[in-house]
Design a protein around this motif. Sequence first.
Motif, mmCIF file in Angstrom:
data_model
loop_
_atom_site.group_PDB
_atom_site.id
_atom_site.type_symbol
_atom_site.label_atom_id
_atom_site.label_comp_id
_atom_site.label_asym_id
_atom_site.label_seq_id
_atom_site.Cartn_x
_atom_site.Cartn_y
_atom_site.Cartn_z
ATOM 1 N N VAL A 1 -12.514 2.218 7.347
ATOM 2 C CA VAL A 1 -12.920 1.056 6.550
ATOM 3 C C VAL A 1 -13.252 -0.123 7.448
ATOM 4 N N GLN A 2 -12.456 -0.315 8.502
ATOM 5 C CA GLN A 2 -12.696 -1.417 9.426
ATOM 6 C C GLN A 2 -14.059 -1.284 10.106
ATOM 7 N N SER A 3 -14.411 -0.074 10.499
ATOM 8 C CA SER A 3 -15.701 0.138 11.152
ATOM 9 C C SER A 3 -16.857 -0.133 10.194
ATOM 10 N N VAL A 4 -16.698 0.290 8.936
ATOM 11 C CA VAL A 4 -17.762 0.066 7.949
ATOM 12 C C VAL A 4 -17.956 -1.425 7.699
ATOM 13 N N ILE A 5 -16.839 -2.155 7.539
ATOM 14 C CA ILE A 5 -16.944 -3.594 7.265
ATOM 15 C C ILE A 5 -17.496 -4.335 8.473
ATOM 16 N N CYS B 1 -9.204 -4.834 5.434
ATOM 17 C CA CYS B 1 -9.134 -3.376 5.376
ATOM 18 C C CYS B 1 -7.917 -2.922 4.582
ATOM 19 N N GLY B 2 -6.774 -3.612 4.787
ATOM 20 C CA GLY B 2 -5.588 -3.265 4.028
ATOM 21 C C GLY B 2 -5.790 -3.445 2.537
ATOM 22 N N MET B 3 -6.394 -4.561 2.132
ATOM 23 C CA MET B 3 -6.658 -4.793 0.715
ATOM 24 C C MET B 3 -7.660 -3.791 0.167
ATOM 25 N N THR B 4 -8.661 -3.455 0.976
ATOM 26 C CA THR B 4 -9.663 -2.482 0.525
ATOM 27 C C THR B 4 -9.040 -1.121 0.295
ATOM 28 N N THR B 5 -8.204 -0.686 1.235
ATOM 29 C CA THR B 5 -7.538 0.605 1.055
ATOM 30 C C THR B 5 -6.589 0.572 -0.132
ATOM 31 N N CYS B 6 -5.957 -0.589 -0.408
ATOM 32 C CA CYS B 6 -5.106 -0.722 -1.603
ATOM 33 C C CYS B 6 -5.922 -0.508 -2.865
ATOM 34 N N MET C 1 -3.565 4.590 8.702
ATOM 35 C CA MET C 1 -4.177 3.902 9.841
ATOM 36 C C MET C 1 -5.540 4.509 10.177
ATOM 37 N N THR C 2 -5.636 5.837 10.060
ATOM 38 C CA THR C 2 -6.917 6.500 10.301
ATOM 39 C C THR C 2 -7.946 6.093 9.248
ATOM 40 N N ARG D 1 0.830 -1.205 0.000
ATOM 41 C CA ARG D 1 0.000 0.000 0.000
ATOM 42 C C ARG D 1 0.866 1.258 0.000
ATOM 43 N N LEU D 2 1.934 1.251 0.799
ATOM 44 C CA LEU D 2 2.842 2.398 0.832
ATOM 45 C C LEU D 2 3.471 2.635 -0.540
ATOM 46 N N ALA D 3 3.948 1.575 -1.180
ATOM 47 C CA ALA D 3 4.563 1.718 -2.506
ATOM 48 C C ALA D 3 3.555 2.255 -3.520
ATOM 49 N N ALA D 4 2.293 1.807 -3.422
ATOM 50 C CA ALA D 4 1.256 2.291 -4.342
ATOM 51 C C ALA D 4 1.004 3.778 -4.154
ATOM 52 N N VAL D 5 0.984 4.238 -2.907
ATOM 53 C CA VAL D 5 0.746 5.665 -2.653
ATOM 54 C C VAL D 5 1.922 6.503 -3.149
#
Length: 273
Positions: free
Chosen positions: A102-106, A128-133, A96-97, A18-22
């Motif tokens: 996303v975690q709360s929604v899921i 959540c990590g995959m969703t944010t990716c 993380m925020t 995710r960091l590399a993608a951003v």
Amino acid sequence: EAGMNVLYTGVYFIDILRLAAVLCGIFGFSFSMRRSALLLGAVLVLTGAVVTLLLSDPSNRIFVSLFVQMMFAVICFAEKKRVLAEVTFLLHFALMTAEALVQSVIAMFWYAGMVLESEREVALDAICGMTTCIVILGVTAAISKYTRPVLQRYLKQFGWKQVLYYAVWIFAAGVAIGVASMVAVDNGMIYRYKVAMQLAVCVLGIGMLAFGVLLNVLYEQRKKLKEDDQFKQRCIEQQAAQYEEITVKNKKLLSFRHDQKAYLLALRALIDE
């Protein structure tokens, strides 16, 4: 515990991806062309994965992940090392925020029990990590080629003041989410109510971050307008000085012509005599 660490290691790799993608997709950073740097970055990532896999206290994985991400960005990317470290530090906590939202929604629709088990919690972190990716890749596709140079120009002037400014807003959002999480620990509350509370505060935290970004954009725009006004004022002053100098030269030229004409008339009179 071993199975939990395996799941945490998977989340660790998702965070690196995710960091590399951003950094590449949104901010327009490019990987270093040196093989030694890329090889050292790969060794660092694998070492961090082994450490995460062997941790006895999973709560320490946050510090391991932050350290590896900052060193990975500094080693493997070709931009200024200071800027990479600062941007990665801020991105870690900002993501993380967003991940908490996303975690709360899921969790709101995924689980209806009283307590979220550890295995489900780690699995939820991975989801959540995959969703944010996926969201980051969508943002990357939406960002135009014009936006990346603008971000690059802004990051070239990135200093400790900007880091402190964004860190304050990220810290405020994190404190709000943390307080909501502590309040929602009461086992007498239905789990969905806990998630609803965290969801509301996550939205508030994201709103605070967005408000901070907008304030900074407004400040930068006003600063740019002020610089443009000062530049225009200097241009006007220089033009006025040039016009004044031209006026003085024209007056001297007219005086010279007048004197020259009188001199020629005197010569003609002498010739006539």
